[in-house]
Design a protein around this motif. Structure first.
Motif, PDB file in Angstrom:
ATOM      1  N   GLU A  43      -7.681  14.955 -40.954  1.00 16.09           N
ATOM      2  CA  GLU A  43      -8.265  14.360 -39.756  1.00 16.09           C
ATOM      3  C   GLU A  43      -8.435  12.869 -40.003  1.00 16.09           C
ATOM      4  N   CYS A  44      -7.732  12.073 -39.232  1.00 15.93           N
ATOM      5  CA  CYS A  44      -7.848  10.618 -39.365  1.00 15.93           C
ATOM      6  C   CYS A  44      -9.272  10.190 -39.028  1.00 15.93           C
ATOM      7  N   THR A  45      -9.802   9.230 -39.778  1.00 14.12           N
ATOM      8  CA  THR A  45     -11.164   8.765 -39.505  1.00 14.12           C
ATOM      9  C   THR A  45     -11.212   7.782 -38.335  1.00 14.12           C
ATOM     10  N   HIS A  46     -10.058   7.479 -37.762  1.00 16.92           N
ATOM     11  CA  HIS A  46     -10.064   6.628 -36.561  1.00 16.92           C
ATOM     12  C   HIS A  46     -10.356   7.473 -35.322  1.00 16.92           C
ATOM     13  N   GLN A  47      -9.419   8.329 -34.923  1.00 12.92           N
ATOM     14  CA  GLN A  47      -9.655   9.142 -33.720  1.00 12.92           C
ATOM     15  C   GLN A  47      -9.355  10.611 -33.953  1.00 12.92           C
ATOM     16  N   ALA A  48      -9.429  11.030 -35.214  1.00 15.49           N
ATOM     17  CA  ALA A  48      -9.412  12.454 -35.573  1.00 15.49           C
ATOM     18  C   ALA A  48      -8.091  13.175 -35.330  1.00 15.49           C
ATOM     19  N   TYR A  49      -7.005  12.427 -35.159  1.00 15.06           N
ATOM     20  CA  TYR A  49      -5.709  13.089 -35.077  1.00 15.06           C
ATOM     21  C   TYR A  49      -5.301  13.572 -36.473  1.00 15.06           C
ATOM     22  N   PRO A  50      -4.361  14.536 -36.551  1.00 14.73           N
ATOM     23  CA  PRO A  50      -3.999  15.072 -37.872  1.00 14.73           C
ATOM     24  C   PRO A  50      -3.260  14.050 -38.734  1.00 14.73           C
ATOM     25  N   THR A  62       0.432   6.737 -43.835  1.00 14.00           N
ATOM     26  CA  THR A  62       0.239   6.000 -42.586  1.00 14.00           C
ATOM     27  C   THR A  62       0.073   6.979 -41.446  1.00 14.00           C
ATOM     28  N   CYS A  63      -1.036   6.875 -40.743  1.00 16.61           N
ATOM     29  CA  CYS A  63      -1.271   7.695 -39.554  1.00 16.61           C
ATOM     30  C   CYS A  63      -0.310   7.237 -38.462  1.00 16.61           C
ATOM     31  N   ILE A  64       0.424   8.196 -37.898  1.00 12.17           N
ATOM     32  CA  ILE A  64       1.455   7.785 -36.935  1.00 12.17           C
ATOM     33  C   ILE A  64       0.865   7.411 -35.583  1.00 12.17           C
ATOM     34  N   TYR A  65      -0.397   7.708 -35.376  1.00 11.71           N
ATOM     35  CA  TYR A  65      -0.953   7.505 -34.031  1.00 11.71           C
ATOM     36  C   TYR A  65      -1.285   6.046 -33.748  1.00 11.71           C
ATOM     37  N   HIS A  66      -1.982   5.378 -34.680  1.00  8.90           N
ATOM     38  CA  HIS A  66      -2.304   3.965 -34.442  1.00  8.90           C
ATOM     39  C   HIS A  66      -2.112   3.112 -35.692  1.00  8.90           C
ATOM     40  N   GLY A  67      -1.508   3.685 -36.731  1.00  8.42           N
ATOM     41  CA  GLY A  67      -1.086   2.864 -37.860  1.00  8.42           C
ATOM     42  C   GLY A  67      -2.079   2.681 -38.995  1.00  8.42           C
ATOM     43  N   ALA A  68      -3.205   3.365 -38.964  1.00 11.56           N
ATOM     44  CA  ALA A  68      -4.133   3.252 -40.098  1.00 11.56           C
ATOM     45  C   ALA A  68      -3.447   3.780 -41.364  1.00 11.56           C
ATOM     46  N   GLU A  69      -3.829   3.208 -42.492  1.00 16.07           N
ATOM     47  CA  GLU A  69      -3.251   3.622 -43.772  1.00 16.07           C
ATOM     48  C   GLU A  69      -4.369   4.079 -44.706  1.00 16.07           C
TER      49      GLU A  69
HETATM   50  S1  FES Z   1      -5.976   8.413 -35.108  1.00 17.18           S
HETATM   51 FE1  FES Z   1      -5.156   7.663 -36.969  1.00 17.18          FE
HETATM   52  S2  FES Z   1      -4.956   5.525 -36.632  1.00 17.18           S
HETATM   53 FE2  FES Z   1      -5.833   6.271 -34.798  1.00 17.18          FE
END
Ligand code: FES
Length: 104
Positions: A43-50, A62-69
């Motif tokens: 769970e990404c700590t940005h918006q909880a996407y996988p 790298t989270c593919i949703y908004h680019g957090a690493e």
């Molecule tokens: S949910 Fe992962 S960067 Fe936004």
């Protein structure tokens, strides 16, 4: 006391890949970095996407949703938009079985 729980086989996760597994009510991502396995909350700590949908380069995911690493070993957030670390879990490998330790 928390105990290691079997989550996958080493052959389930090719080198350079990340997979998601259910462990109780938790979704746990496990990745293979050159034969070393790391586990963390899926769970990404940005918006909880996988995070298991993300791209792995060495220890950097790298989270593919908004680019957090994130660093998959420490869980550290390496860049915005994530600022909080992702929770990581201890891993041990016995034979071809992968175990993770999830504290309550
Ligand atoms: S949910 Fe992962 S960067 Fe936004």
């Amino acid at each position: 006391m928390a105990e290691y729980e079997k989550i996958a086989k080493t052959g389930d996760i090719p080198s350079g890949e990340v997979r998601s597994f259910a462990l109780g009510s938790e979704m746990v991502a496990v990745c293979n970095v050159d034969g070393r396995f790391y586990a963390f909350r899926d769970e990404c700590t940005h918006q909880a996407y996988p995070l298991s949908d993300g791209m792995l380069e060495g220890r950097k995911l790298t989270c593919i949703y908004h680019g957090a690493e994130f660093d998959v070993e420490t869980g550290e957030a390496l860049c915005l938009p994530a600022t909080d670390a992702v929770e990581t879990y201890d891993v041990k490998v016995e034979g071809d079985d992968i175990y993770v330790l999830i504290e309550d």
